[in-house]
Design a protein around this motif. Structure first.
Motif, PDB file in Angstrom:
ATOM      1  N   VAL B  20       0.704  -1.279  -0.008  1.00  0.00           N
ATOM      2  CA  VAL B  20      -0.154   0.005   0.012  1.00  0.00           C
ATOM      3  C   VAL B  20       0.764   1.327  -0.030  1.00  0.00           C
ATOM      4  O   VAL B  20       0.718   2.095  -0.931  1.00  0.00           O
ATOM      5  N   PRO B  21       1.856   1.351   0.923  1.00  0.00           N
ATOM      6  CA  PRO B  21       2.783   2.678   0.801  1.00  0.00           C
ATOM      7  C   PRO B  21       3.255   2.942  -0.615  1.00  0.00           C
ATOM      8  O   PRO B  21       3.139   3.997  -0.948  1.00  0.00           O
ATOM      9  N   LEU B  22       3.661   1.896  -1.501  1.00  0.00           N
ATOM     10  CA  LEU B  22       4.281   1.962  -2.870  1.00  0.00           C
ATOM     11  C   LEU B  22       3.039   2.628  -3.596  1.00  0.00           C
ATOM     12  O   LEU B  22       3.365   3.763  -4.362  1.00  0.00           O
ATOM     13  N   THR B  23       1.912   2.251  -3.361  1.00  0.00           N
ATOM     14  CA  THR B  23       0.856   2.744  -4.125  1.00  0.00           C
ATOM     15  C   THR B  23       0.645   4.119  -3.881  1.00  0.00           C
ATOM     16  O   THR B  23       0.592   5.045  -4.872  1.00  0.00           O
ATOM     17  N   LEU B  24       0.612   4.343  -2.582  1.00  0.00           N
ATOM     18  CA  LEU B  24       0.127   5.602  -2.271  1.00  0.00           C
ATOM     19  C   LEU B  24       1.339   6.787  -2.563  1.00  0.00           C
ATOM     20  O   LEU B  24       1.120   7.944  -3.069  1.00  0.00           O
ATOM     21  N   THR B  25       2.675   6.080  -2.539  1.00  0.00           N
ATOM     22  CA  THR B  25       3.750   7.211  -2.655  1.00  0.00           C
ATOM     23  C   THR B  25       3.643   7.419  -4.459  1.00  0.00           C
ATOM     24  O   THR B  25       3.951   8.571  -4.709  1.00  0.00           O
ATOM     25  N   MET B  26       3.256   6.327  -5.173  1.00  0.00           N
ATOM     26  CA  MET B  26       3.337   6.836  -6.752  1.00  0.00           C
ATOM     27  C   MET B  26       2.431   7.871  -6.943  1.00  0.00           C
ATOM     28  O   MET B  26       2.362   8.727  -7.784  1.00  0.00           O
ATOM     29  N   ALA B  27       1.297   7.474  -6.317  1.00  0.00           N
ATOM     30  CA  ALA B  27      -0.060   8.317  -6.500  1.00  0.00           C
ATOM     31  C   ALA B  27       0.427   9.847  -6.124  1.00  0.00           C
ATOM     32  O   ALA B  27       0.130  10.701  -6.659  1.00  0.00           O
ATOM     33  N   SER B  28       0.655  10.015  -4.742  1.00  0.00           N
ATOM     34  CA  SER B  28       1.277  11.321  -4.377  1.00  0.00           C
ATOM     35  C   SER B  28       2.195  11.856  -5.089  1.00  0.00           C
ATOM     36  O   SER B  28       2.071  13.154  -5.424  1.00  0.00           O
ATOM     37  N   ILE B  29       3.313  11.479  -5.604  1.00  0.00           N
ATOM     38  CA  ILE B  29       4.395  12.154  -6.473  1.00  0.00           C
ATOM     39  C   ILE B  29       3.525  12.515  -7.582  1.00  0.00           C
ATOM     40  O   ILE B  29       3.832  13.660  -7.955  1.00  0.00           O
ATOM     41  N   ALA B  30       3.038  11.458  -8.378  1.00  0.00           N
ATOM     42  CA  ALA B  30       2.380  11.993  -9.671  1.00  0.00           C
ATOM     43  C   ALA B  30       1.424  13.025  -9.321  1.00  0.00           C
ATOM     44  O   ALA B  30       1.271  13.987 -10.480  1.00  0.00           O
ATOM     45  N   MET B  31       0.738  13.046  -8.222  1.00  0.00           N
ATOM     46  CA  MET B  31      -0.173  14.129  -8.183  1.00  0.00           C
ATOM     47  C   MET B  31       0.211  15.370  -8.154  1.00  0.00           C
ATOM     48  O   MET B  31      -0.241  16.481  -8.584  1.00  0.00           O
ATOM     49  N   VAL B  32       1.322  15.419  -7.199  1.00  0.00           N
ATOM     50  CA  VAL B  32       1.971  16.793  -6.738  1.00  0.00           C
ATOM     51  C   VAL B  32       2.576  17.250  -8.088  1.00  0.00           C
ATOM     52  O   VAL B  32       2.413  18.467  -8.650  1.00  0.00           O
ATOM     53  N   CYS B  33       3.219  16.499  -8.903  1.00  0.00           N
ATOM     54  CA  CYS B  33       3.697  17.004 -10.336  1.00  0.00           C
ATOM     55  C   CYS B  33       2.680  17.169 -11.210  1.00  0.00           C
ATOM     56  O   CYS B  33       2.742  18.297 -11.887  1.00  0.00           O
ATOM     57  N   ALA B  34       1.579  16.426 -11.291  1.00  0.00           N
ATOM     58  CA  ALA B  34       0.478  17.023 -12.054  1.00  0.00           C
ATOM     59  C   ALA B  34      -0.057  18.248 -11.570  1.00  0.00           C
ATOM     60  O   ALA B  34      -0.593  18.989 -12.444  1.00  0.00           O
ATOM     61  N   LEU B  35      -0.088  18.631 -10.365  1.00  0.00           N
ATOM     62  CA  LEU B  35      -0.947  19.699 -10.016  1.00  0.00           C
ATOM     63  C   LEU B  35      -0.077  20.867 -10.518  1.00  0.00           C
ATOM     64  O   LEU B  35      -0.618  21.742 -11.115  1.00  0.00           O
ATOM     65  N   VAL B  36       1.458  20.874 -10.129  1.00  0.00           N
ATOM     66  CA  VAL B  36       2.241  21.910 -10.760  1.00  0.00           C
ATOM     67  C   VAL B  36       2.202  21.927 -12.322  1.00  0.00           C
ATOM     68  O   VAL B  36       1.980  23.236 -12.799  1.00  0.00           O
ATOM     69  N   ALA B 150     -11.034  22.232  -5.723  1.00  0.00           N
ATOM     70  CA  ALA B 150     -10.482  21.297  -4.876  1.00  0.00           C
ATOM     71  C   ALA B 150     -11.426  19.907  -4.907  1.00  0.00           C
ATOM     72  O   ALA B 150     -10.800  18.825  -4.936  1.00  0.00           O
ATOM     73  N   PRO B 151     -12.718  19.917  -4.703  1.00  0.00           N
ATOM     74  CA  PRO B 151     -13.374  18.622  -4.944  1.00  0.00           C
ATOM     75  C   PRO B 151     -13.178  17.867  -6.246  1.00  0.00           C
ATOM     76  O   PRO B 151     -12.939  16.797  -6.192  1.00  0.00           O
ATOM     77  N   THR B 152     -13.028  18.462  -7.130  1.00  0.00           N
ATOM     78  CA  THR B 152     -12.717  17.938  -8.638  1.00  0.00           C
ATOM     79  C   THR B 152     -11.363  17.416  -8.557  1.00  0.00           C
ATOM     80  O   THR B 152     -11.014  16.147  -8.807  1.00  0.00           O
ATOM     81  N   LEU B 153     -10.164  18.002  -8.084  1.00  0.00           N
ATOM     82  CA  LEU B 153      -9.040  17.816  -8.057  1.00  0.00           C
ATOM     83  C   LEU B 153      -9.049  16.269  -7.040  1.00  0.00           C
ATOM     84  O   LEU B 153      -8.253  15.517  -7.105  1.00  0.00           O
ATOM     85  N   LEU B 154      -9.672  16.425  -5.977  1.00  0.00           N
ATOM     86  CA  LEU B 154      -9.741  15.163  -4.962  1.00  0.00           C
ATOM     87  C   LEU B 154     -10.118  14.066  -5.802  1.00  0.00           C
ATOM     88  O   LEU B 154      -9.732  12.982  -5.596  1.00  0.00           O
ATOM     89  N   ASN B 155     -11.233  13.998  -6.456  1.00  0.00           N
ATOM     90  CA  ASN B 155     -11.470  13.029  -7.231  1.00  0.00           C
ATOM     91  C   ASN B 155     -10.554  12.344  -8.209  1.00  0.00           C
ATOM     92  O   ASN B 155     -10.414  11.321  -8.490  1.00  0.00           O
ATOM     93  N   TYR B 156      -9.780  13.451  -8.910  1.00  0.00           N
ATOM     94  CA  TYR B 156      -8.394  12.874  -9.794  1.00  0.00           C
ATOM     95  C   TYR B 156      -7.565  12.219  -9.239  1.00  0.00           C
ATOM     96  O   TYR B 156      -7.051  11.125  -9.482  1.00  0.00           O
ATOM     97  N   PHE B 157      -7.338  12.575  -7.678  1.00  0.00           N
ATOM     98  CA  PHE B 157      -6.494  11.885  -6.883  1.00  0.00           C
ATOM     99  C   PHE B 157      -7.061  10.568  -6.557  1.00  0.00           C
ATOM    100  O   PHE B 157      -6.269   9.462  -6.677  1.00  0.00           O
ATOM    101  N   ILE B 158      -8.283  10.386  -6.445  1.00  0.00           N
ATOM    102  CA  ILE B 158      -8.792   8.777  -5.701  1.00  0.00           C
ATOM    103  C   ILE B 158      -8.614   8.041  -7.265  1.00  0.00           C
ATOM    104  O   ILE B 158      -8.074   6.898  -7.296  1.00  0.00           O
ATOM    105  N   ASP B 159      -8.894   8.578  -8.421  1.00  0.00           N
ATOM    106  CA  ASP B 159      -8.825   7.913  -9.683  1.00  0.00           C
ATOM    107  C   ASP B 159      -7.211   7.600  -9.867  1.00  0.00           C
ATOM    108  O   ASP B 159      -7.077   6.456 -10.385  1.00  0.00           O
ATOM    109  N   MET B 160      -6.370   8.535  -9.564  1.00  0.00           N
ATOM    110  CA  MET B 160      -5.130   8.306  -9.676  1.00  0.00           C
ATOM    111  C   MET B 160      -4.405   7.111  -8.798  1.00  0.00           C
ATOM    112  O   MET B 160      -3.913   6.195  -9.506  1.00  0.00           O
TER     113      MET B 160
END
Lengths: 248, 224
Positions: B20-36, B150-160
Motif C-alpha cells: 500500500v505505501p508504494l501505491t500511495l507514494t506513486m500516486a502522491s508524487i504523480a499528483m504533486v507533479c500533475a498539480l504543478v 478542490a473537490p474535482t482535484l480530489l476526485n482525480y487523486f482517487i482516480d489516480m
C-alpha cells in the motif's frame, strides 16, 4: 501623493463593438480638486473612470498624471502599471479580495505593489482601519461584513495607496439604503483631506456638497461643467436641465 | 461453485498491505507533479501565449484522447529509445511520468475552469492596484480557484490511486503485482484479487471521508 500633480485627459475614445461609449473626452483636474461626474445611465461615466485606470482600454486619447503620459496609440504594459500605481479605484460592488481579511485587503497593495515591509504595512492598515471605524473587523473576511463595511474597506484599500487620483465608480449605488450614509460620510472625509478625486455618483446632494466642480455627461461627451451652484441652479444646456428635472 | 477460501484471504491481506505505501507514494508524487504542471498549462491556456498555447492544446488533446495503458507502454518502451542514455527506465518511474502527464491534461481543464470561475471583480481589483500579472495570480486568483477546483482535484487523486494498479503491467510489484505472484503459487486468483479490490475500496472510502470534511471546511472558508 504629489501636491502639485495636474491630471488631464485628452481626446479619450472608447467603443464596445459598434457602440461608441466615449466620444472624445477632454478633462483636467488640478491637484486637490474634487470633481463629480453626473449624467444619465449608459452615458459613459463609469467607462471614463475605468479607462483612466485602463481597466477598460481606450482606443484613443492621452492621459497625463504629473510627468506620466499614457497615449492609447503607443501604450506599453509598463505604462499601464505606472498609471494604475498613481491612481486608485473604488468599485461599485466593492470588489474586496474574497480570500483576504479586511486588514489584508488594505496591506495587499502596500506590500505587493509599494514594496512596504509587512510590519509597516500592518501599522498603516491598522491606522486606516481605525480611521474608517473598522478596527474590530480587521480579521474579518469580506463575506462576514455588511455592504457598508465592505465599501468602507474598499475605500480604505484605495486610501492606503496614497495615489495622485482617487476614482470612485458609483460607490453607493449597490448599497442598501441603510449603509449609504456611513459610506458617504467616509468619502466626505477623504474629500476634506483635499485628495484629488473623480467621483461618478447619482447622489446629487452629495455631489453638490463635496465637489469643487460638476461635470455633466451625456452620449459619451461632456456637455457642461462648472461649479456646483452654476450646474445645479443655472444649467445652461437644455440636456442638463432636462436631466436635473428628471432626477430632482 | 467453489466456496471462497476466507482463511487464505486473511493470510494474504498483510502481504498485500505491505505494498500500500508504494501505491500511495506513486500516486502522491504523480499528483504533486500533475498539480504543478496543470496549473502551468491552465495559465498558458488562459493567457493564450502564442504557439505555446497551441502546443498545450495538442498535449491535452493527446493525453485525453489515448488510453492511459497505451501511454504507459509508450513511456516504458519509448523513452529509452529517444534518450539513449536511458538504457532502461524502471517501471515505477515510467508509471509516475505517465500518470503525471495523463492526469495533468484532465486537471488543466478543471483548473482553467476554476480560474475562469473566479469573479471578474477580483481581477479588476488587483489590476486597479497595479499588481503584476504573476502576483495577481499567486495572491488573489489561484487561492480562490483552488477552492473551486478542490473537490474535482480530489476526485482525480482517487482516480489516480486506482490507476497506479496499471504499473503492474510494467513489471512493478505493487498491490496488483503482489497478488498476481501470490496467486500464481496457490491458484486462488479470485481470493487474491478480491483482497486487492477490498483494499482499494477501503483506501478510497477513507479518502472520500477526508474529502467530505475538507469540503465542509472549505464552505466555511473566508467567512470569519
Amino acid at each position: 501623493m504629489n501636491a502639485d500633480c495636474e491630471i488631464s485627459v485628452t481626446g479619450l475614445r472608447k467603443s464596445f463593438g459598434p457602440l461608441t461609449v466615449l466620444n472624445g473626452i477632454d478633462l483636467r483636474l488640478k491637484a486637490g480638486e474634487r470633481v463629480a461626474i453626473i449624467g444619465p445611465s449608459g452615458t459613459g461615466k463609469s467607462t471614463l473612470l475605468r479607462c483612466m485606470n485602463y481597466l477598460d482600454r481606450p482606443e484613443a486619447g492621452v492621459i497625463r498624471i504629473g510627468d506620466l503620459t499614457v497615449d492609447a496609440a503607443t501604450v506599453t504594459r509598463q505604462q499601464i502599471l505606472a498609471l494604475r500605481r498613481r491612481t486608485s479605484f473604488v468599485f461599485q460592488h466593492y470588489a474586496l479580495f474574497a480570500n483576504k481579511t479586511a486588514r489584508e485587503n488594505i496591506t495587499e497593495g502596500l506590500i505587493g505593489v509599494r514594496g512596504i515591509p509587512l510590519a509597516e504595512a500592518n501599522r498603516r492598515a491598522d491606522r486606516i482601519l481605525a480611521d474608517i471605524g473598522l478596527s474590530d473587523k480587521a480579521g474579518s473576511y469580506p463575506a462576514a461584513l455588511s455592504g457598508g463595511q465592505q465599501q468602507r474597506v474598499g475605500i480604505g484599500r484605495a486610501m492606503a495607496m496614497e495615489s495622485d487620483l482617487m476614482l470612485f465608480d458609483e460607490p453607493t449605488s449597490a448599497l442598501d439604503p441603510e449603509w449609504v450614509g456611513e459610506v458617504l460620510d467616509l468619502i466626505r472625509r477623504v474629500a476634506d483631506g483635499r485628495q484629488t478625486m473623480l467621483i461618478v455618483t447619482h447622489e446629487m446632494q452629495f455631489a453638490r456638497e463635496i465637489a469643487d466642480r460638476i461635470v455633466f455627461m451625456e452620449g459619451g461627451r461632456i456637455v457642461e461643467q462648472g461649479p456646483p451652484a452654476q450646474i445645479f441652479d443655472n444649467p445652461r444646456d437644455e440636456r442638463t436641465r432636462a436631466f436635473l428635472r428628471r432626477v430632482g | 461453485m467453489q466456496g471462497i477460501d476466507w482463511a487464505y484471504m486473511a493470510e494474504l491481506a498483510p502481504i498485500i498491505l505491505r505494498y500500500v505505501p508504494l501505491t500511495l507514494t506513486m500516486a502522491s508524487i504523480a499528483m504533486v507533479c500533475a498539480l504543478v504542471l496543470s496549473v502551468l498549462l491552465a495559465i498558458i491556456r488562459i493567457q493564450r501565449v502564442p504557439v505555446v498555447d497551441w502546443a498545450v492544446g495538442l498535449f491535452i488533446s493527446f493525453f485525453r484522447g489515448t488510453p492511459l495503458l497505451v501511454q504507459l507502454f509508450l513511456f516504458y518502451y519509448g523513452l529509452p529509445r529517444i534518450f539513449a542514455s536511458l538504457t532502461q527506465i524502471d517501471g515505477i518511474t515510467a508509471a509516475i511520468i505517465g500518470l503525471t502527464l495523463h492526469f495533468s491534461a484532465y486537471m488543466a481543464e478543471s483548473i482553467r475552469g476554476a480560474i475562469l470561475g473566479v469573479d471578474r471583480s477580483q481581477w479588476e481589483a488587483a489590476e486597479s492596484l497595479g499588481m503584476t500579472r504573476a502576483r495577481m495570480l499567486r495572491r488573489i486568483i489561484l487561492p480562490q480557484a483552488a477552492r473551486i477546483a478542490a473537490p474535482t482535484l480530489l476526485n482525480y487523486f482517487i482516480d489516480m490511486i486506482k490507476s497506479t494498479s496499471l504499473a503492474f503491467t510494467l513489471g512493478v510489484t505493487e498491490m496488483m503485482g503482489a497478488a498476481q505472484k501470490e496467486a500464481a503459487g496457490s491458484f486462488l486468483y479470485l481470493e487474491a484479487f478480491l483482497v486487492v479490490a477490498l483494499m482499494y475500496w477501503i483506501i478510497v472510502e477513507a479518502l472520500s471521508f477526508v474529502q467530505r470534511i475538507l469540503e465542509r471546511r472549505m464552505q466555511r472558508a473566508f467567512q470569519r
